[in-house]
Design a protein around this motif. Structure first.
Motif, PDB file in Angstrom:
ATOM      1  N   VAL A 184     -10.481  -1.373  -3.584  1.00 55.39           N
ATOM      2  CA  VAL A 184     -11.048  -2.725  -3.634  1.00 55.39           C
ATOM      3  C   VAL A 184     -10.116  -3.577  -4.484  1.00 55.39           C
ATOM      4  CG1 VAL A 184     -13.016  -4.148  -4.283  1.00 55.39           C
ATOM      5  CG2 VAL A 184     -13.394  -1.808  -3.435  1.00 55.39           C
ATOM      6  N   HIS A 185      -9.610  -4.648  -3.904  1.00 54.88           N
ATOM      7  CA  HIS A 185      -8.655  -5.518  -4.592  1.00 54.88           C
ATOM      8  C   HIS A 185      -9.314  -6.867  -4.852  1.00 54.88           C
ATOM      9  CE1 HIS A 185      -4.874  -6.972  -6.010  1.00 54.88           C
ATOM     10  NE2 HIS A 185      -4.601  -7.723  -4.961  1.00 54.88           N
ATOM     11  N   VAL A 186      -9.309  -7.290  -6.128  1.00 55.86           N
ATOM     12  CA  VAL A 186      -9.899  -8.560  -6.530  1.00 55.86           C
ATOM     13  C   VAL A 186      -8.756  -9.484  -6.951  1.00 55.86           C
ATOM     14  CG1 VAL A 186     -11.537  -9.712  -8.065  1.00 55.86           C
ATOM     15  CG2 VAL A 186     -11.933  -7.329  -7.363  1.00 55.86           C
ATOM     16  N   SER A 187      -8.567 -10.568  -6.221  1.00 58.32           N
ATOM     17  CA  SER A 187      -7.433 -11.440  -6.507  1.00 58.32           C
ATOM     18  C   SER A 187      -7.589 -12.758  -5.767  1.00 58.32           C
ATOM     19  CB  SER A 187      -6.116 -10.769  -6.081  1.00 58.32           C
ATOM     20  OG  SER A 187      -5.014 -11.607  -6.318  1.00 58.32           O
ATOM     21  N   LEU A 188      -6.944 -13.780  -6.314  1.00 52.90           N
ATOM     22  CA  LEU A 188      -6.802 -15.057  -5.623  1.00 52.90           C
ATOM     23  C   LEU A 188      -5.329 -15.370  -5.385  1.00 52.90           C
ATOM     24  CD1 LEU A 188      -9.455 -16.950  -7.724  1.00 52.90           C
ATOM     25  CD2 LEU A 188      -9.595 -16.642  -5.246  1.00 52.90           C
ATOM     26  N   ASP A 189      -4.476 -14.405  -5.645  1.00 52.36           N
ATOM     27  CA  ASP A 189      -3.047 -14.661  -5.648  1.00 52.36           C
ATOM     28  C   ASP A 189      -2.522 -15.075  -4.280  1.00 52.36           C
ATOM     29  OD1 ASP A 189      -0.925 -14.599  -7.680  1.00 52.36           O
ATOM     30  OD2 ASP A 189       0.067 -13.221  -6.301  1.00 52.36           O
ATOM     31  N   HIS A 190      -3.208 -14.677  -3.218  1.00 54.96           N
ATOM     32  CA  HIS A 190      -2.743 -15.009  -1.875  1.00 54.96           C
ATOM     33  C   HIS A 190      -2.700 -16.517  -1.627  1.00 54.96           C
ATOM     34  CE1 HIS A 190      -7.123 -14.781  -1.743  1.00 54.96           C
ATOM     35  NE2 HIS A 190      -7.099 -15.559  -0.691  1.00 54.96           N
ATOM     36  N   HIS A 191      -3.403 -17.280  -2.451  1.00 60.47           N
ATOM     37  CA  HIS A 191      -3.432 -18.730  -2.264  1.00 60.47           C
ATOM     38  C   HIS A 191      -2.060 -19.381  -2.473  1.00 60.47           C
ATOM     39  CE1 HIS A 191      -7.624 -19.236  -1.471  1.00 60.47           C
ATOM     40  NE2 HIS A 191      -8.029 -18.776  -2.633  1.00 60.47           N
ATOM     41  N   ILE A 192      -1.172 -18.732  -3.239  1.00 59.46           N
ATOM     42  CA  ILE A 192       0.111 -19.385  -3.519  1.00 59.46           C
ATOM     43  C   ILE A 192       1.310 -18.612  -2.966  1.00 59.46           C
ATOM     44  CG2 ILE A 192      -0.702 -20.658  -5.525  1.00 59.46           C
ATOM     45  CD1 ILE A 192       0.593 -18.585  -7.311  1.00 59.46           C
ATOM     46  N   HIS A 193       1.088 -17.658  -2.099  1.00 62.57           N
ATOM     47  CA  HIS A 193       2.212 -16.957  -1.478  1.00 62.57           C
ATOM     48  C   HIS A 193       2.832 -17.865  -0.415  1.00 62.57           C
ATOM     49  CE1 HIS A 193       0.068 -12.903  -2.543  1.00 62.57           C
ATOM     50  NE2 HIS A 193       0.522 -13.554  -3.609  1.00 62.57           N
ATOM     51  N   ASN A 194       4.136 -18.148  -0.567  1.00 63.18           N
ATOM     52  CA  ASN A 194       4.746 -19.119   0.338  1.00 63.18           C
ATOM     53  C   ASN A 194       5.920 -18.580   1.139  1.00 63.18           C
ATOM     54  OD1 ASN A 194       6.935 -19.101  -1.453  1.00 63.18           O
ATOM     55  ND2 ASN A 194       6.281 -20.960  -2.508  1.00 63.18           N
ATOM     56  N   GLY A 195       6.322 -17.330   0.906  1.00 64.14           N
ATOM     57  CA  GLY A 195       7.376 -16.739   1.715  1.00 64.14           C
ATOM     58  C   GLY A 195       8.775 -16.971   1.211  1.00 64.14           C
ATOM     59  N   LEU A 222       2.596  -5.890   1.253  1.00 65.88           N
ATOM     60  CA  LEU A 222       1.226  -5.936   1.749  1.00 65.88           C
ATOM     61  C   LEU A 222       0.656  -4.519   1.718  1.00 65.88           C
ATOM     62  CD1 LEU A 222      -0.678  -8.101   2.862  1.00 65.88           C
ATOM     63  CD2 LEU A 222       0.058  -7.462   5.162  1.00 65.88           C
ATOM     64  N   THR A 223      -0.500  -4.373   1.084  1.00 61.75           N
ATOM     65  CA  THR A 223      -1.049  -3.043   0.819  1.00 61.75           C
ATOM     66  C   THR A 223      -2.402  -2.881   1.492  1.00 61.75           C
ATOM     67  OG1 THR A 223       0.043  -3.068  -1.326  1.00 61.75           O
ATOM     68  CG2 THR A 223      -1.689  -1.429  -1.024  1.00 61.75           C
ATOM     69  N   PRO A 224      -2.637  -1.779   2.185  1.00 60.68           N
ATOM     70  CA  PRO A 224      -3.946  -1.558   2.815  1.00 60.68           C
ATOM     71  C   PRO A 224      -5.061  -1.458   1.775  1.00 60.68           C
ATOM     72  CG  PRO A 224      -2.300  -0.017   3.650  1.00 60.68           C
ATOM     73  CD  PRO A 224      -1.701  -0.680   2.457  1.00 60.68           C
ATOM     74  N   VAL A 225      -6.148  -2.166   1.999  1.00 63.21           N
ATOM     75  CA  VAL A 225      -7.320  -2.084   1.113  1.00 63.21           C
ATOM     76  C   VAL A 225      -8.572  -1.974   1.980  1.00 63.21           C
ATOM     77  CG1 VAL A 225      -6.219  -3.424  -0.736  1.00 63.21           C
ATOM     78  CG2 VAL A 225      -7.604  -4.606   0.970  1.00 63.21           C
ATOM     79  N   ASP A 226      -9.643  -1.492   1.370  1.00 57.22           N
ATOM     80  CA  ASP A 226     -10.916  -1.365   2.092  1.00 57.22           C
ATOM     81  C   ASP A 226     -11.807  -2.577   1.897  1.00 57.22           C
ATOM     82  OD1 ASP A 226     -10.824   1.541   3.126  1.00 57.22           O
ATOM     83  OD2 ASP A 226     -10.198   1.691   1.031  1.00 57.22           O
ATOM     84  N   ALA A 227     -11.591  -3.295   0.795  1.00 52.24           N
ATOM     85  CA  ALA A 227     -12.347  -4.523   0.547  1.00 52.24           C
ATOM     86  C   ALA A 227     -11.476  -5.451  -0.293  1.00 52.24           C
ATOM     87  CB  ALA A 227     -13.656  -4.233  -0.182  1.00 52.24           C
ATOM     88  N   TYR A 228     -11.468  -6.726   0.068  1.00 50.02           N
ATOM     89  CA  TYR A 228     -10.715  -7.738  -0.674  1.00 50.02           C
ATOM     90  C   TYR A 228     -11.718  -8.777  -1.140  1.00 50.02           C
ATOM     91  CZ  TYR A 228      -6.745 -10.736  -1.872  1.00 50.02           C
ATOM     92  OH  TYR A 228      -5.812 -11.485  -2.545  1.00 50.02           O
ATOM     93  N   ILE A 229     -11.793  -8.976  -2.439  1.00 55.11           N
ATOM     94  CA  ILE A 229     -12.722  -9.953  -3.001  1.00 55.11           C
ATOM     95  C   ILE A 229     -11.905 -11.105  -3.561  1.00 55.11           C
ATOM     96  CG2 ILE A 229     -14.569 -10.357  -4.674  1.00 55.11           C
ATOM     97  CD1 ILE A 229     -15.224  -7.387  -4.558  1.00 55.11           C
ATOM     98  N   ALA A 230     -12.009 -12.253  -2.935  1.00 53.18           N
ATOM     99  CA  ALA A 230     -11.277 -13.438  -3.379  1.00 53.18           C
ATOM    100  C   ALA A 230     -12.067 -14.085  -4.516  1.00 53.18           C
ATOM    101  CB  ALA A 230     -11.075 -14.409  -2.229  1.00 53.18           C
ATOM    102  N   ALA A 231     -11.737 -13.680  -5.738  1.00 52.83           N
ATOM    103  CA  ALA A 231     -12.497 -14.157  -6.906  1.00 52.83           C
ATOM    104  C   ALA A 231     -11.644 -14.035  -8.151  1.00 52.83           C
ATOM    105  CB  ALA A 231     -13.786 -13.354  -7.076  1.00 52.83           C
ATOM    106  N   ASP A 232     -12.039 -14.761  -9.172  1.00 58.99           N
ATOM    107  CA  ASP A 232     -11.459 -14.619 -10.499  1.00 58.99           C
ATOM    108  C   ASP A 232     -11.864 -13.244 -11.029  1.00 58.99           C
ATOM    109  OD1 ASP A 232     -10.906 -14.658 -13.217  1.00 58.99           O
ATOM    110  OD2 ASP A 232     -12.021 -16.498 -13.633  1.00 58.99           O
ATOM    111  N   PRO A 233     -10.903 -12.376 -11.389  1.00 55.47           N
ATOM    112  CA  PRO A 233     -11.275 -11.036 -11.866  1.00 55.47           C
ATOM    113  C   PRO A 233     -12.221 -11.065 -13.073  1.00 55.47           C
ATOM    114  CG  PRO A 233      -8.947 -11.105 -11.370  1.00 55.47           C
ATOM    115  CD  PRO A 233      -9.442 -12.519 -11.267  1.00 55.47           C
ATOM    116  N   ASP A 234     -12.049 -12.023 -13.990  1.00 53.49           N
ATOM    117  CA  ASP A 234     -12.962 -12.129 -15.120  1.00 53.49           C
ATOM    118  C   ASP A 234     -14.377 -12.428 -14.645  1.00 53.49           C
ATOM    119  OD1 ASP A 234     -10.612 -11.905 -16.663  1.00 53.49           O
ATOM    120  OD2 ASP A 234     -11.412 -13.250 -18.193  1.00 53.49           O
ATOM    121  N   ALA A 235     -14.493 -13.363 -13.697  1.00 51.42           N
ATOM    122  CA  ALA A 235     -15.820 -13.717 -13.182  1.00 51.42           C
ATOM    123  C   ALA A 235     -16.447 -12.545 -12.442  1.00 51.42           C
ATOM    124  CB  ALA A 235     -15.710 -14.932 -12.266  1.00 51.42           C
TER     125      ALA A 235
END
Length: 602
Positions: A331-342, A350-363
């Motif tokens: 399970v990967h918790v991150s918002l970092d994908h928002h600023i990936h520009n290539g 890119l890593t296989p995950v079973d669940a991706y939670i787009a959230a602030d890890p602290d929250a």
């Protein structure tokens, strides 16, 4: 309120009394006065800069309109230092400082430091200047070579947003947007380019008031209730969970919540030297000392884990062969994908995950604690820590372990913050027990950032009762030493210890690997790497910046004395540098990790 009144209301900050302008009352306002007023209203206390004519109007407004107060200027001797200081400030506060760089040439100087801040996900608002954009107002030669058609293009691929406003009203809005975007996670630098003509034009009439707070609404990145409940179920049913603590805040509340979550689930925890302290490294659930690369015992636990929870781990693929185990969940918790520009590959594989939670890890962790009815306290019983081995021969040459052992002994029970560490550091040397105990690396691997980052972090820590310590390699120190002048000038206490091996040693390691792969003499690896004949007097360079300096230290007794004197100088409000001559090399843990990472048998 007069300028003098503002200058004496700095909350005990001695630097507020430095570089005080004479009193002045404005009759005519200019475009740059609007920019300065807006910057002051945005609650940015400092602007680090190396001056230049392209923003002379803005500079005048900061001095004569605002009185060099809120923000106060921090004069730097190089644009890289100015940006690095803002990065260090953000590492402690999580907030953006302002930076000003002169025209295209100053921005070129600043690019490496901006890239460091981008990779480190640290917020700042960088001001540039150009022009005049209107060619009819340009001076011959100099204004032409310092004007670019699209100056923001120099850094656009490694800032979150940039703009070149054409009017004072547009500049005011651009500043609000720049700070808002910089501080919204994932955080990062933004760039606002000021037209010299706009800065210097008289203001025909005052601009209407605006509500800056309404232009910068809070962005809530809390996870959905369903995702929290699902993750809580996964954690409760896991038999061998592991938590990877990556990019998280310096919040003490967040620190306590991560401890509570690990203890409630029995999860083992791994941390990383590339980023700031996120979990106590002497907690019984800590898998292994933090490193740039995971140690074998940590990797073994990951390979056996049935659930891996990543809290915005920086290099997920690098630690997750467990992803290939049948039944293992990631399970990967991150918002970092928002600023990936290539443009940059800082997003990693890119890593296989079973669940991706787009959230602030602290929250996310805070919501998990509520879902699981936990009561975080932040207290724990530290696990015993092994002592750093003492050489059998007391006359043996000094190594980084000697430096770490004797510095730790000299610091004693003082609250301290390690602001920067060299690649030769072993995470087992010093336990991290607070989120400010360690602030992470430079982010982008741009050597020379350590001194400036440390000055900015020390500025943010000033008055907190923590001893700020930067441990730099000699190459890093040499490229950034003039950043210390800013610390001395503005009375920013800081201890810098240089692990001086007189070599760009990491590249010696690389040359040895290449030589072994090609069957060539490894004995030649030092050529083009060693800084000798003559050896460089680092202490003299520190004294040239006004710092107290000690060394070169070549034996253990001298090191004890130097550390005691240096700490005393810092506690009296000064900047101190200790040059410790260490033998090139890595600890066995670091050397083994580097070998495994490269696939080399060197």
């Amino acid at each position: 309120m007069t300028i003098q009144d503002r200058g004496l209301s700095g909350g005990g900050d001695a630097s507020r009394l430095i570089e005080r302008p004479i009193e002045h009352h404005d009759a005519q306002l200019f475009g740059s006065d609007v920019v300065a007023d807006t910057l002051g209203a945005l609650d940015i206390p400092y602007i680090a800069l190396n001056p230049g004519a392209s923003f002379r109007g803005f500079h005048d407004s900061l001095v004569n309109h605002l009185g060099n107060e809120e923000p106060q200027m921090l004069l730097c001797l190089h644009e890289e230092h100015a940006v690095a200081i803002a990065q260090g400030w953000a590492k402690v506060t999580g907030k953006a400082m302002a930076v000003a760089v002169h025209s295209n040439v100053g921005l070129f100087h600043a690019t490496m430091a901006i890239f460091n801040a981008w990779c480190d996900r640290m917020p700042m608002v960088v001001f540039g200047a150009t022009g005049p954009v209107d060619a009819m107002h340009r001076r011959p030669w100099i204004d032409w070579i310092h004007t670019a058609r699209d100056q923001g293009a120099i850094v656009r691929n490694y800032v979150k947003w940039d703009d070149q406003p054409a009017s004072p009203g547009a500049a005011r809005e651009a500043l609000a947007r720049a700070k808002w975007i910089a501080e919204t996670i994932p955080q990062g630098p933004t760039y606002v380019n000021l037209d010299a003509g706009m800065q210097e034009a008289p203001l025909a009439e005052p601009l209407p008031d605006i509500q800056l707070d309404r232009l910068m609404p809070h962005v809530d990145y809390s996870p959905g209730a369903g995702a929290v409940a699902d993750l809580a179920r996964r954690l409760k049913s896991a038999r061998r969970p592991v938590i990877l603590v990556g990019r998280v805040s310096r919040s003490e509340a967040g620190w306590a919540q991560r401890i509570a979550l690990a203890e409630a689930t029995g999860a083992r925890v791994l941390t990383d030297l590339k980023i700031g302290a996120g979990f106590p490294t002497d907690h019984p659930l800590s898998l292994a000392p933090p490193g740039v690369f995971p140690l074998p015992q940590a990797q073994a636990a990951l390979d056996e884990a049935d659930l891996v929870l990543s809290l915005d781990w920086v290099v997920l693929q690098g630690v997750l062969p467990a992803a290939k185990r049948p039944g293992a969940q990631i399970v990967h918790v991150s918002l970092d994908h928002h600023i990936h520009n290539g443009w940059s590959m800082d997003h990693q594989a890119l890593t296989p995950v079973d669940a991706y939670i787009a959230a602030d890890p602290d929250a996310l962790v805070a919501e998990l604690c509520r879902e699981m009815d936990l009561s975080p306290s932040g207290t724990y019983r530290p696990a015993p820590q092994p002592e750093i081995a003492v050489p059998a021969d007391p006359q043996a040459p000094l190594g980084v372990p000697d430096l770490a052992r004797q510095l730790k002994r000299a610091v004693g029970d003082r609250a301290m913050s390690l602001l920067h560490l060299p690649l030769s550091w072993d995470g087992a040397f010093w336990p991290f027990r607070h989120p400010l105990d360690f602030l992470g690396s430079d982010g982008g691997g741009g050597i020379g950032g350590g001194p400036g980052i440390s000055v900015g972090a020390a500025l943010a820590l000033r008055g907190m009762g923590r001893l700020p310590i930067a441990i730099c390699g000699d190459g890093d120190f040499l490229m950034g030493v003039t950043a210390l002048w800013t610390a001395v000038h503005y009375r920013i206490p800081l201890l810098v210890v240089v692990a001086n091996n007189r070599s760009f040693y990491n590249d010696e390691v690389h040359q040895e690997r290449v030589a072994r792969m090609r069957g060539r003499p490894v004995e030649n690896k030092w050529i083009g790497q060693k800084m000798a004949d003559p050896e460089i007097d680092l202490a003299a360079m520190a004294r040239a910046q006004g710092a107290a300096a000690f060394g070169p230290v070549r034996d253990r007794a001298a090191m004890d004395a130097a550390f005691a004197d240096a700490i005393r100088a810092v506690e009296q409000g000064g900047v101190a540098v200790v040059d410790v001559r260490v033998e090139p090399g890595y600890t066995p843990a670091m050397a083994g990790a580097l070998t495994r990472e490269s696939g080399s048998k060197a």
